[in-house]
Scaffold this motif. Sequence first.
Motif, PDB file in Angstrom:
ATOM      1  N   ARG A  77       0.820  -1.213   0.000  1.00 55.38           N
ATOM      2  CA  ARG A  77       0.000   0.000   0.000  1.00 55.38           C
ATOM      3  C   ARG A  77       0.855   1.266   0.000  1.00 55.38           C
ATOM      4  O   ARG A  77       0.520   2.266  -0.630  1.00 55.38           O
ATOM      5  CB  ARG A  77      -0.927  -0.001   1.229  1.00 55.38           C
ATOM      6  CG  ARG A  77      -1.957  -1.114   1.230  1.00 55.38           C
ATOM      7  CD  ARG A  77      -3.139  -0.771   0.336  1.00 55.38           C
ATOM      8  NE  ARG A  77      -3.889   0.366   0.835  1.00 55.38           N
ATOM      9  CZ  ARG A  77      -4.960   0.277   1.625  1.00 55.38           C
ATOM     10  NH1 ARG A  77      -5.393  -0.920   2.011  1.00 55.38           N
ATOM     11  NH2 ARG A  77      -5.603   1.347   2.030  1.00 55.38           N
TER      12      ARG A  77
ATOM     13  N   ALA B 203      -0.268   7.766   6.165  1.00 51.46           N
ATOM     14  CA  ALA B 203      -1.010   8.781   5.411  1.00 51.46           C
ATOM     15  C   ALA B 203      -1.010   8.460   3.922  1.00 51.46           C
ATOM     16  O   ALA B 203      -2.043   8.587   3.246  1.00 51.46           O
ATOM     17  CB  ALA B 203      -0.403  10.162   5.667  1.00 51.46           C
ATOM     18  N   GLU B 204       0.143   8.040   3.406  1.00 56.22           N
ATOM     19  CA  GLU B 204       0.220   7.703   1.983  1.00 56.22           C
ATOM     20  C   GLU B 204      -0.642   6.491   1.645  1.00 56.22           C
ATOM     21  O   GLU B 204      -1.162   6.380   0.533  1.00 56.22           O
ATOM     22  CB  GLU B 204       1.673   7.438   1.592  1.00 56.22           C
ATOM     23  CG  GLU B 204       2.543   8.698   1.580  1.00 56.22           C
ATOM     24  CD  GLU B 204       3.995   8.395   1.265  1.00 56.22           C
ATOM     25  OE1 GLU B 204       4.319   7.208   1.020  1.00 56.22           O
ATOM     26  OE2 GLU B 204       4.810   9.337   1.259  1.00 56.22           O
TER      27      GLU B 204
ATOM     28  N   GLY C  81      -3.416   5.899   3.079  1.00 57.80           N
ATOM     29  CA  GLY C  81      -4.795   6.268   3.359  1.00 57.80           C
ATOM     30  C   GLY C  81      -5.364   5.534   4.551  1.00 57.80           C
ATOM     31  O   GLY C  81      -6.563   5.241   4.613  1.00 57.80           O
ATOM     32  N   LEU C  82      -4.515   5.233   5.523  1.00 65.48           N
ATOM     33  CA  LEU C  82      -4.920   4.462   6.694  1.00 65.48           C
ATOM     34  C   LEU C  82      -4.596   5.206   7.977  1.00 65.48           C
ATOM     35  O   LEU C  82      -3.713   6.069   8.010  1.00 65.48           O
ATOM     36  CB  LEU C  82      -4.193   3.104   6.718  1.00 65.48           C
ATOM     37  CG  LEU C  82      -4.388   2.184   5.513  1.00 65.48           C
ATOM     38  CD1 LEU C  82      -3.449   0.986   5.612  1.00 65.48           C
ATOM     39  CD2 LEU C  82      -5.834   1.714   5.418  1.00 65.48           C
TER      40      LEU C  82
ATOM     41  N   ASP D 262      -6.518   1.031  11.607  1.00 64.88           N
ATOM     42  CA  ASP D 262      -6.684   0.120  10.475  1.00 64.88           C
ATOM     43  C   ASP D 262      -5.616  -0.967  10.415  1.00 64.88           C
ATOM     44  O   ASP D 262      -5.675  -1.857   9.559  1.00 64.88           O
ATOM     45  CB  ASP D 262      -6.655   0.909   9.160  1.00 64.88           C
ATOM     46  CG  ASP D 262      -7.781   1.937   9.074  1.00 64.88           C
ATOM     47  OD1 ASP D 262      -8.933   1.560   9.352  1.00 64.88           O
ATOM     48  OD2 ASP D 262      -7.497   3.105   8.742  1.00 64.88           O
TER      49      ASP D 262
END
Length: 348
Positions: free
Chosen positions: A29, A68-69, A71-72, A76
């Motif tokens: 991710r 952050a990159e 999106g979590l 999570d």
Amino acid sequence: MRVLGIETSCDETGVAVYDTALPGAAGLRAHAVYSQIALHAEYGGVVPELASRDHVRKLLPLVRQTLAEAGLGTADIDGVAYTAGPGLVGALLVGAGTARALAWALDVPAVGVHHMEGHLLAPLIEDDPPEPPFVALLVSGGHTQLVAVDAIGRYRLLGETLDDAAGEAFDKTAKLMGLPYPGGPQLAALAEQGTPGAFRFARPMTDRPGLDFSFSGLKTQVLLAWQQCDRSPQTRADIARGFEDAVVDTLAIKCERALDAAGSDTLVVAGGVGANKRLRAKLQAMCAQRGGRACFPRPSLCTDNGAMIAFAGALRLQAGQHDDAQVKVAARWDMAALPAVAATPREA
């Protein structure tokens, strides 16, 4: 599982998130690496205490950046993986302590990962990964090993270096030629301008049976050639090319012997030297000639990184393996002592 991976074994701070629900390379991710090259350059090598302190400064900001990159948020994350060895003990403790604290706070399992297993499994992050059994060449600044991989977590050492690792030989040879730190990539770049065959050095230990390596004598040959040459720009490049060709040929010869010994035609190559273009081309050609293939991670995953730790940790966490809350690291750790993994994320 969404697994946060932390790597702090030496002079790179690496963080990544690997998601087992996504196929192939998409499972990675996000990942980020902070290199301490500039910090250690004036000393000509890694200073352990400075490395540890820099990990303390950089690790948490890098965790925030990577999440952050991806999106979590921290909520999570389903598990945490960290490098538990081998490596510099002080540096390892920074990552292990942070990882254990995060896992405790989030009430998720955590697992310590063997640094070299992380490298070995890095090519499996990519699309169309090889399936065991295969042979792995682990080639970096600290290690040069040939390993038979019977299954994930089941490893047999076939051969290793008796003195300097290949990456270490690159760095030391570059240093004696006056190239800036870190010397290995600088020497490889210089070799691109060299004339093939202008200097021919020995291919160490290829004139006898066996799968072990030795690069100390090769360094001595280069030193003598350097002391006796005119040191013009072209001669420098020619010596660099001669040295690189000797290392690449030696690794290729030993890899082919290892494939024969293991009865395999699939070679996995990992570690910092695995990013060397000439080595990649040589091993790909050799495996193709045998009707097999050579598998590499992308260049950014050849050097130390959190992605390989997140992936290796995900395999073990999904197999139900995790460690207790004690913060434990090891400067030395035999990879053959690792427990087998029952299933991979793609098989689960």
